[in-house]
Motif scaffolding. Sequence first.
Motif, PDB file in Angstrom:
ATOM      1  N   PRO A  15     -36.804  11.680  -7.401  1.00 52.92           N
ATOM      2  CA  PRO A  15     -37.652  10.580  -7.897  1.00 52.92           C
ATOM      3  C   PRO A  15     -37.079   9.949  -9.165  1.00 52.92           C
ATOM      4  CG  PRO A  15     -39.006  12.459  -7.273  1.00 52.92           C
ATOM      5  CD  PRO A  15     -37.568  12.910  -7.145  1.00 52.92           C
ATOM      6  N   LYS A  16     -36.619  10.801 -10.095  1.00 50.29           N
ATOM      7  CA  LYS A  16     -36.069  10.285 -11.349  1.00 50.29           C
ATOM      8  C   LYS A  16     -34.770   9.516 -11.088  1.00 50.29           C
ATOM      9  CE  LYS A  16     -34.570  12.146 -15.746  1.00 50.29           C
ATOM     10  NZ  LYS A  16     -34.201  13.443 -16.287  1.00 50.29           N
ATOM     11  N   LYS A  17     -33.950  10.063 -10.206  1.00 47.42           N
ATOM     12  CA  LYS A  17     -32.669   9.409  -9.924  1.00 47.42           C
ATOM     13  C   LYS A  17     -32.864   8.044  -9.265  1.00 47.42           C
ATOM     14  CE  LYS A  17     -29.493  13.157  -9.527  1.00 47.42           C
ATOM     15  NZ  LYS A  17     -28.489  13.728  -8.652  1.00 47.42           N
TER      16      LYS A  17
ATOM     17  N   GLU B 173     -42.209   5.166  -3.075  1.00 47.24           N
ATOM     18  CA  GLU B 173     -41.669   4.695  -4.356  1.00 47.24           C
ATOM     19  C   GLU B 173     -41.817   3.178  -4.422  1.00 47.24           C
ATOM     20  OE1 GLU B 173     -40.006   6.363  -6.966  1.00 47.24           O
ATOM     21  OE2 GLU B 173     -40.629   8.238  -6.040  1.00 47.24           O
TER      22      GLU B 173
ATOM     23  N   ASP C  51     -34.152  16.365  -8.150  1.00 44.29           N
ATOM     24  CA  ASP C  51     -34.698  15.398  -9.110  1.00 44.29           C
ATOM     25  C   ASP C  51     -34.589  13.961  -8.564  1.00 44.29           C
ATOM     26  OD1 ASP C  51     -35.980  15.168 -11.454  1.00 44.29           O
ATOM     27  OD2 ASP C  51     -34.246  15.510 -12.755  1.00 44.29           O
TER      28      ASP C  51
ATOM     29  N   GLU D  82     -37.422  17.538  -4.963  1.00 52.09           N
ATOM     30  CA  GLU D  82     -37.607  17.784  -6.406  1.00 52.09           C
ATOM     31  C   GLU D  82     -36.450  18.600  -6.970  1.00 52.09           C
ATOM     32  OE1 GLU D  82     -41.556  19.420  -6.615  1.00 52.09           O
ATOM     33  OE2 GLU D  82     -42.465  17.437  -6.313  1.00 52.09           O
TER      34      GLU D  82
ATOM     35  N   LYS E 240     -35.251   6.085  -9.780  1.00 52.53           N
ATOM     36  CA  LYS E 240     -35.751   5.127 -10.775  1.00 52.53           C
ATOM     37  C   LYS E 240     -34.675   4.740 -11.779  1.00 52.53           C
ATOM     38  CE  LYS E 240     -40.611   6.382 -10.514  1.00 52.53           C
ATOM     39  NZ  LYS E 240     -40.631   7.642  -9.754  1.00 52.53           N
ATOM     40  N   ALA E 241     -33.593   5.524 -11.844  1.00 51.68           N
ATOM     41  CA  ALA E 241     -32.551   5.240 -12.833  1.00 51.68           C
ATOM     42  C   ALA E 241     -32.055   3.810 -12.642  1.00 51.68           C
ATOM     43  CB  ALA E 241     -31.411   6.232 -12.692  1.00 51.68           C
ATOM     44  N   SER E 242     -32.009   3.094 -13.725  1.00 52.74           N
ATOM     45  CA  SER E 242     -31.698   1.665 -13.614  1.00 52.74           C
ATOM     46  C   SER E 242     -30.262   1.441 -13.122  1.00 52.74           C
ATOM     47  CB  SER E 242     -31.877   1.008 -14.970  1.00 52.74           C
ATOM     48  OG  SER E 242     -31.028   1.661 -15.888  1.00 52.74           O
TER      49      SER E 242
ATOM     50  N   SER F 225     -26.717  13.196  -3.943  1.00 49.67           N
ATOM     51  CA  SER F 225     -27.477  14.457  -3.907  1.00 49.67           C
ATOM     52  C   SER F 225     -27.259  15.155  -2.570  1.00 49.67           C
ATOM     53  CB  SER F 225     -28.979  14.195  -4.067  1.00 49.67           C
ATOM     54  OG  SER F 225     -29.261  13.752  -5.365  1.00 49.67           O
TER      55      SER F 225
END
Length: 240
Positions: free
Chosen positions: A41-43, A75, A39, A36, A45-47, A166
Motif C-alpha cells: 500500500p505504501k509503495k 486504492e 508494504d 503487507e 502511494k509513493a509519488s 516486490s
Amino acid sequence: MTEVIFESDVPVSKEFGDVYFSKEGGMEETVYVFWEGNDIPKKLKASGKSSFSIGELGFGTGLNYFVSLELWRKEKKPPSLFFYTLEKHPLEERTLKTMQTHFPELITWETSILQSYLNYMARKPIPQDPWEWIVPHPSGTSTFTLKLYLGDVSEVLKIWDVSIDSWYLDGFAPSKNPQMWSEEILSAVAEKSKQGSSFSTFTAAGFVRRSLQNLGFSVEKRKGFGKKREMLVGRFTRTN
Ligand SMILES: C[S@@+](CC[C@H](N)C(=O)[O-])C[C@H]1O[C@@H](n2cnc3c(N)ncnc32)[C@H](O)[C@@H]1O
C-alpha cells in the motif's frame, strides 16, 4: 493439469504434499504475508511511480493474484500494476471452481477469466507466450495486468525481461520443494530485482534466509501467519 486432494476444503498438492494456502485463512494469509509483508500500500502511494510490478513464484489457485487485484482496486488512483507469475503444474478447472465457494466474498474465477485461462491451457503446443488478463481500475486511470508463464521456474525466470518491485516467494515449503528455493532460482530473483525492491515469504527456513542474504538482500524475521512462528521479509540492497 495437476491433481489435488482437499483437506478442510483447502487444496493440497498430491505431488508436493503441501497446501496451496493456509487452512487458517487463505485471504488473510495473502494480505498479511505478501501484500503487507511487502508494504505494497505504501509503495503504491509513493509519488512518481507510473507502474508497479509484482513477481510471484507459483501461481497455484490464483488466490494471491485475486486478493492483490481486489486490494489494488480499493486504492485511490493507484499506478498500473503488472503481476508476473509462473506455473509448472496448472490446476484443473474443477479445482479452480472451488475457489468461488471457498471465498464467496472475493471475485475469483468468474466465467470470462476462467474461459480465457482454459483456452490458453488447451493450446498445443504448450504456449511460450504468457496468458494475459487485464482489468481496468474503477477510476479509469490505470490497469492491472496478469502475465502467467507456463513452465519450470528455472526456465521461465530466464525469459522474464523485467525488473520487479516486490516478490511473492510462494513455492511450497522449502523442505517439500527445495528446487524452488535453490541458489540458482534465488540468484535469478536477485538479478530481476530493482535496487530497493522487496520480497516476502511465509517460510523462515535458515538456508533460504542465508541464500537471500548472500545475494544482497537485507532480511528480517517477522511473526508468521496464524500458527507459524516466523516468516521472512526483506529488501534488495546489493550495490554492485
Ligand atoms: C504454494 S503453491 C502457490 C500458491 C499460489 N500462490 C496461490 O495463490 O494459490 C506453489 C506453486 O508452485 C508451483 N511450483 C512448484 N514447483 C514449481 C516449479 N519448479 N516451477 C514452477 N512452478 C512450480 C506449484 O505447482 C504450485 O502451484
